[in-house]
Write a protein that holds these residues in place. Structure first.
Motif, PDB file in Angstrom:
ATOM      1  N   SER A 158     -14.512 -35.271   2.023  1.00 19.11           N
ATOM      2  CA  SER A 158     -14.675 -33.929   2.584  1.00 19.11           C
ATOM      3  C   SER A 158     -14.157 -32.855   1.635  1.00 19.11           C
ATOM      4  O   SER A 158     -14.621 -31.707   1.678  1.00 19.11           O
ATOM      5  CB  SER A 158     -13.946 -33.828   3.926  1.00 19.11           C
ATOM      6  OG  SER A 158     -12.540 -34.057   3.765  1.00 19.11           O
ATOM      7  N   ALA A 165     -16.621 -29.732   0.460  1.00 20.20           N
ATOM      8  CA  ALA A 165     -16.264 -28.380   0.891  1.00 20.20           C
ATOM      9  C   ALA A 165     -16.148 -27.427  -0.293  1.00 20.20           C
ATOM     10  O   ALA A 165     -16.585 -26.270  -0.230  1.00 20.20           O
ATOM     11  CB  ALA A 165     -14.959 -28.421   1.683  1.00 20.20           C
ATOM     12  N   VAL A 172     -19.526 -26.269  -1.683  1.00 21.03           N
ATOM     13  CA  VAL A 172     -20.064 -25.174  -0.876  1.00 21.03           C
ATOM     14  C   VAL A 172     -19.386 -23.856  -1.261  1.00 21.03           C
ATOM     15  O   VAL A 172     -20.040 -22.814  -1.417  1.00 21.03           O
ATOM     16  CB  VAL A 172     -19.878 -25.472   0.622  1.00 21.03           C
ATOM     17  CG1 VAL A 172     -20.286 -24.273   1.467  1.00 21.03           C
ATOM     18  CG2 VAL A 172     -20.674 -26.707   1.031  1.00 21.03           C
ATOM     19  N   VAL A 204     -15.716 -20.803   5.732  1.00 24.54           N
ATOM     20  CA  VAL A 204     -16.738 -21.816   5.485  1.00 24.54           C
ATOM     21  C   VAL A 204     -16.118 -23.064   4.858  1.00 24.54           C
ATOM     22  O   VAL A 204     -16.419 -24.199   5.250  1.00 24.54           O
ATOM     23  CB  VAL A 204     -17.843 -21.253   4.570  1.00 24.54           C
ATOM     24  CG1 VAL A 204     -18.853 -22.338   4.231  1.00 24.54           C
ATOM     25  CG2 VAL A 204     -18.539 -20.078   5.244  1.00 24.54           C
ATOM     26  N   THR A 220     -16.007 -26.682   6.841  1.00 19.99           N
ATOM     27  CA  THR A 220     -16.708 -27.818   6.250  1.00 19.99           C
ATOM     28  C   THR A 220     -15.777 -29.007   6.053  1.00 19.99           C
ATOM     29  O   THR A 220     -16.105 -30.149   6.416  1.00 19.99           O
ATOM     30  CB  THR A 220     -17.329 -27.414   4.900  1.00 19.99           C
ATOM     31  OG1 THR A 220     -18.198 -26.302   5.085  1.00 19.99           O
ATOM     32  CG2 THR A 220     -18.096 -28.581   4.293  1.00 19.99           C
ATOM     33  N   LEU A 234     -15.926 -32.482   8.495  1.00 16.95           N
ATOM     34  CA  LEU A 234     -16.252 -33.783   7.900  1.00 16.95           C
ATOM     35  C   LEU A 234     -15.091 -34.763   8.023  1.00 16.95           C
ATOM     36  O   LEU A 234     -15.300 -35.962   8.277  1.00 16.95           O
ATOM     37  CB  LEU A 234     -16.619 -33.590   6.431  1.00 16.95           C
ATOM     38  CG  LEU A 234     -17.947 -32.875   6.158  1.00 16.95           C
ATOM     39  CD1 LEU A 234     -18.111 -32.618   4.667  1.00 16.95           C
ATOM     40  CD2 LEU A 234     -19.121 -33.698   6.690  1.00 16.95           C
TER      41      LEU A 234
END
Length: 443
Positions: free
Chosen positions: A417, A421, A424, A391, A395, A399
């Motif tokens: 980015s 990231a 998250v 993930v 991400t 981006l």
């Protein structure tokens, strides 16, 4: 143990580990400083070359992380004989895989490299570096295996002189071979690769002598190879497989990130390498506290004390923030100082100031994100950690590509980015640890 004693223990164990982590970062930092004074192309090529080298190190380093997790668990169970058995089997596996990785890198990159690097000059420099640096894979893998044993056993003091030896050797060799001093020819990228190889070999020699002396007791029986212990190797393999894929994703994440900048321009790639180098310097305290947290989480789980993990991670996050703050303050207030450190004569590199400020602020998210993330691995739930890594990587790269290529936004926007990231990652890791789903595992 009170919380204050726990905090002191975290600092005591983490400081040597910080220096050990700094040693590998220092190699990239030293090479960057030296090559920045050779040329823009060399500076950009180093970012790609180091990422490729790390990609071929993921197998031995993944095994080293598995050694640390299992050895820490056995240390928590007060079984020194099992600690020695885990290290012996793991070290042999690391050495064997390192030899294979060296041969694979030297034979495959000359063919595959042209598919990754568009610029011919950059590609040639990357190959020159890798053909020499490949020989150091064995020493890097072995050094990390030694570090895993020392961290899991709480004997981290040896990591301090090892870091000094590694950095000192690298600086002296780079000065002579990159610039051609003391009668040596100026070798540029090849000289930097030789310097890194010599540094890793020197650190390996020191750590070997220290480990032989520190673990000479009859309980550990280090380097007593009495055949293959399939159960131990299966356990290490089961734990390391997700770690290897996870580390591969992390390395590929940065390699792809640099290749995105390479498609923008050579100057953009060179600036990205300097910003990234500053980022890994900021990362040094975080890595040290994270390694300690991973080992101590494994110990607490082994002692059936999972309720102490939250306090441990809070202390680790606080310690990493305190240790990192001076670097972050300097980056926010005087970002051009970092660029002058690398290449004072290149005015164009001042364009990276905004990117550096974004990366500095991102550490406020990266630090807690990393602590909770490594806690997932410390529980032995490396499969969950792998999923979180997927993930994180998806991400960040999604981006970065969107903002840099189709939208062609400024490079500082591309660096956004990174904190997005990690935010998250922090949320997912925190929720996973609080769910205690990882308690289903038996190691």
């Amino acid at each position: 143990m009170t919380m204050s004693r726990l905090s002191r223990l975290v600092w005591k164990v983490s400081l040597p580990v910080i220096l050990a982590g700094a040693s590998e970062t220092l190699l990239h930092l030293i090479d960057t400083i030296f090559l920045a004074r050779v040329g823009v192309t060399e500076l950009g090529a180093l970012a790609i070359a180091d990422s490729v080298l790390l990609l071929f190190l993921v197998l031995p380093l993944g095994l080293a992380e598995a050694i640390q997790i299992v050895a820490a668990r056995r240390a928590g169970q007060r079984r020194p004989d099992a600690v020695g058995a885990v290290f012996n089997q793991g070290f042999l596996a690391v050495a064997s895989i390192s030899v294979v990785a060296t041969a694979t890198l030297k034979t495959t990159w000359p063919i595959a490299g042209k598919w990754f690097v568009e610029t011919g000059a950059t590609g040639a420099l990357v190959e020159n570096y890798l053909q020499i640096a490949a020989f150091g894979i064995f020493f890097v893998g072995a050094n990390f295996a030694y570090s895993a044993l020392l961290i899991s056993s709480g004997k981290t003091v040896a990591l301090v002189p090892a870091a000094v030896i590694l950095a000192g050797t690298n600086i002296s060799f780079n000065y002579d071979l990159v610039y051609g001093k003391l009668g040596f020819p100026a070798m540029g990228m090849r000289g930097a690769a030789l310097g890194s190889f010599a540094a890793e070999a020197a650190a390996f020699l020191f750590l070997t002598l220290y480990v032989l002396r520190a673990f000479k007791g009859k309980h550990y029986k280090l380097f007593h190879f009495r055949g293959i212990e399939r159960r131990t190797l299966r356990l290490l393999g089961r734990l390391s497989a997700p770690i290897v894929v996870q580390n591969s994703l992390e390395t590929l994440r940065w390699l792809a990130f640099f290749l995105i900048f390479e498609r923008v321009s050579e100057a953009a790639l060179a600036i990205a390498n300097i910003v990234y180098t500053c980022y890994v310097v900021f990362w040094i305290p975080t890595e040290g506290f994270a390694e300690t947290s991973c080992a101590m989480v494994s110990r607490f789980v082994g002692r059936n004390q999972p309720e102490r993990i939250g306090a441990l991670l809070r202390d680790a996050v606080g310690g990493a923030l305190v240790a990192t703050f001076p670097f972050l303050a300097l980056a926010l207030l005087a970002p051009r100082w970092f660029f002058n450190l690398f290449a004072p004569e290149w005015g164009l590199l001042g364009d990276g100031s905004a990117s550096l400020r974004i990366v500095a602020l991102a550490m406020l998210i990266v630090i807690p994100g990393e602590m909770w993330f490594v806690a997932v691995s410390g529980t032995g739930d490396t499969a969950a950690a792998l999923g979180i890594e997927f993930v994180l990587t998806g991400t960040m790269l999604g981006l970065a590509y969107l903002t840099a290529i189709p939208l062609a936004w400024p490079v500082e926007v591309v660096w956004l980015s990174l904190p997005i990231a990690w935010a998250v990652c922090l949320v997912i890791s925190y929720m996973w640890m609080k769910s205690r789903i990882w308690q289903r595992l038996q190691i």
